[in-house]
Design an enzyme around this catalytic site. Structure first.
Site, mmCIF file in Angstrom:
data_model
loop_
_atom_site.group_PDB
_atom_site.id
_atom_site.type_symbol
_atom_site.label_atom_id
_atom_site.label_comp_id
_atom_site.label_asym_id
_atom_site.label_seq_id
_atom_site.Cartn_x
_atom_site.Cartn_y
_atom_site.Cartn_z
ATOM 1 N N TRP A 99 0.897 -0.940 -0.001
ATOM 2 C CA TRP A 99 -0.146 -0.323 -0.051
ATOM 3 C C TRP A 99 0.557 1.666 -0.247
ATOM 4 O O TRP A 99 1.163 2.133 -0.420
ATOM 5 C CB TRP A 99 -0.979 -0.168 1.332
ATOM 6 C CG TRP A 99 -1.793 -1.120 1.218
ATOM 7 C CD1 TRP A 99 -2.060 -1.970 2.484
ATOM 8 C CD2 TRP A 99 -2.980 -1.252 -0.529
ATOM 9 N NE1 TRP A 99 -3.088 -2.545 1.424
ATOM 10 C CE2 TRP A 99 -4.210 -2.058 0.384
ATOM 11 C CE3 TRP A 99 -3.423 -0.476 -0.405
ATOM 12 C CZ2 TRP A 99 -4.742 -3.033 -0.287
ATOM 13 C CZ3 TRP A 99 -4.527 -0.775 -2.019
ATOM 14 C CH2 TRP A 99 -5.297 -2.165 -1.623
ATOM 15 N N ASP A 166 -1.625 7.090 6.727
ATOM 16 C CA ASP A 166 -2.235 5.938 6.013
ATOM 17 C C ASP A 166 -3.198 4.947 7.210
ATOM 18 O O ASP A 166 -1.682 4.505 7.707
ATOM 19 C CB ASP A 166 -2.018 5.055 4.905
ATOM 20 C CG ASP A 166 -3.002 3.931 4.767
ATOM 21 O OD1 ASP A 166 -4.034 4.135 4.823
ATOM 22 O OD2 ASP A 166 -2.632 3.347 3.464
ATOM 23 N N LYS A 190 -11.715 -1.730 7.624
ATOM 24 C CA LYS A 190 -10.965 -2.703 8.586
ATOM 25 C C LYS A 190 -11.564 -2.850 9.775
ATOM 26 O O LYS A 190 -11.355 -3.072 10.388
ATOM 27 C CB LYS A 190 -9.615 -2.668 8.253
ATOM 28 C CG LYS A 190 -8.606 -2.874 6.793
ATOM 29 C CD LYS A 190 -8.203 -1.953 5.633
ATOM 30 C CE LYS A 190 -7.857 -2.675 4.568
ATOM 31 N NZ LYS A 190 -7.359 -2.324 3.553
HETATM 32 C C1 LIG Z 1 -6.617 -1.677 2.639
HETATM 33 C C2 LIG Z 1 -6.429 -0.334 2.719
HETATM 34 C C3 LIG Z 1 -5.501 0.307 1.611
HETATM 35 C C4 LIG Z 1 -6.743 0.789 1.061
HETATM 36 O O1 LIG Z 1 -7.982 0.546 0.594
HETATM 37 P P1 LIG Z 1 -9.201 0.637 -0.162
HETATM 38 O O2 LIG Z 1 -9.978 1.453 0.242
HETATM 39 O O3 LIG Z 1 -9.016 -0.056 -1.054
HETATM 40 O O4 LIG Z 1 -8.986 2.175 -0.892
HETATM 41 C C5 LIG Z 1 -5.071 1.364 1.931
HETATM 42 N N1 LIG Z 1 -3.943 1.493 2.514
HETATM 43 C C6 LIG Z 1 -4.115 0.517 3.494
HETATM 44 C C7 LIG Z 1 -3.058 0.303 4.633
HETATM 45 C C8 LIG Z 1 -4.872 -0.561 3.263
HETATM 46 O O5 LIG Z 1 -4.986 -2.114 4.303
#
Ligand SMILES: *Cc1c(COP(=O)(O)O)cnc(C)c1O
Length: 353
Positions: A99, A166, A190
């Protein structure tokens, strides 16, 4: 039927939250309307929005210097929105996982990206602490928890430039000094709510320093000016977040969840280290408390092991398709008992082999 849900995302949510959220789809708050039928400009929704915002601020101990947005396009859209709004010339990034790497690729569309550290060659199995953040960068970007490989930043650097993080897969899982961050984003599927919504927390002082023109939806200022409802937001996902945040508060907030999460992760890592059939490939100090990855030392045992856990109604234990093996995502809502159950299955498998 009891199901043990180790999905990485969309993933497990508190049962209570799911129940209330489902009820609200039938009849929201005794209004006779479904939550899906109410206007996003109605008082009902404005109340939800304000309450959710207050909960985020309270739980994270944030001041009114921060604005909370509930946007669409996932964390993925933030990979572009962040440099669009913040990058004049260059930004500094850590490449700690897939990511993080995707965020870097997007940022390269907007200027120079300085990658301060990359563990890509070592398959992202550790996170360096030895890098220097250049003062002349417009911001520093990191990923607090690397969902796919299973590493987690335990400390964050001090710097004079804005810190962007993030936190998609570990937001609300531990206590941090969130005021040290200037922009935090997390897609909801999540640890918070359904997919289709991303929480973006911004220190207002970092916004509006860019000259380039920005398409409206992608401009944080437009969302601020329009009181967070520039267009129709994901009403359902925001409402469900509110319920999860209320659940978090009722449990005792982040300090309680952090303790629980640490307990769960410690138990599982101890078993992986002890059990002679399994191994974890992450440097011990960087192991994630949210996504625990492990492998069978003998790959040929995979079919057998898969049959066993699948039969026991464990789901979502497969590793990410890019690395294989196993990944137990043990988010806030996953009970300790589910981890204990998985450990039992691993022990039983060891005894049988
Ligand atoms: C799941 C995830 C993403 C992507 O998220 P989306 O909602 O599918 O765009 C980005 N960064 C991290 C750390 C993730 O776990």
């Amino acid at each position: 039927m009891k199901i043990y849900n180790f999905n990485a995302g969309p993933s497990i949510l508190p049962k209570k939250v799911i129940k209330k959220s489902a009820q609200s789809v039938i009849n929201y708050n005794q209004t006779g309307l479904s939550l899906l039928e109410i206007s996003h400009r109605s008082d009902d929704f404005l109340n939800i929005l304000d309450k959710t915002t207050d909960l985020v601020k309270r739980i994270m101990n944030l001041s009114d210097d921060y604005i909370i947005l509930f946007l669409q396009g996932g964390a993925t859209l933030q990979f572009s929105m962040i440099p669009y709004n913040l990058m004049k010339k260059r930004a500094a990034y850590l490449d700690t996982g897939i990511w993080a790497f995707n965020a870097i690729k997007e940022a390269e569309n907007f200027g120079e990206v300085k990658v301060l550290f990359s563990s890509k060659k070592e398959k992202y199995t550790y996170i360096s602490k030895n890098y220097k953040i250049p003062n002349e960068a417009d911001y520093f970007h990191c990923t607090s928890n690397n969902t796919i490989i299973g590493t987690q930043m335990k400390t964050f650097p001090k710097t004079t430039i804005p810190i962007v993080c993030d936190m998609s897969s570990d937001i609300f899982s531990r206590e941090l000094n969130f005021r040290e961050f200037d922009l935090i984003y997390a897609s909801a599927q999540k640890n918070i709510s359904s997919s289709g919504m991303t929480i973006v927390i911004i220190n207002k002082k970092i916004i509006g320093k860019i000259k380039r023109s920005i398409p409206s939806y992608l401009d944080y200022r437009i969302h601020m000016k329009n009181n967070r409802i520039f267009n129709t937001p994901n009403v359902f996902s925001i409402y469900t977040s509110m319920l999860t945040l209320e659940w978090i508060e009722s449990k005792g907030g982040l300090s309680y969840l952090e303790q629980e999460n640490e307990k769960k992760a410690k138990m599982l890592y101890e078993e992986i280290d002890r059990n002679h059939l399994f191994e974890n490939k992450i440097d011990k100090e960087d192991r994630s408390n949210m996504n625990v990855t492990f492998f069978l030392k003998k790959k040929e045992l995979e079919k057998k092991f898969n049959r066993i856990w699948k039969k026991e109604n464990i789901i979502g234990l497969e590793g990410h398709r890019s690395i294989g093996g196993y990944r137990a995502s043990i988010y806030n809502a996953l009970p300790l008992k589910s981890v204990q159950f998985l450990i039992e299955i691993m022990r039983e498998f060891e005894r049988k082999i």
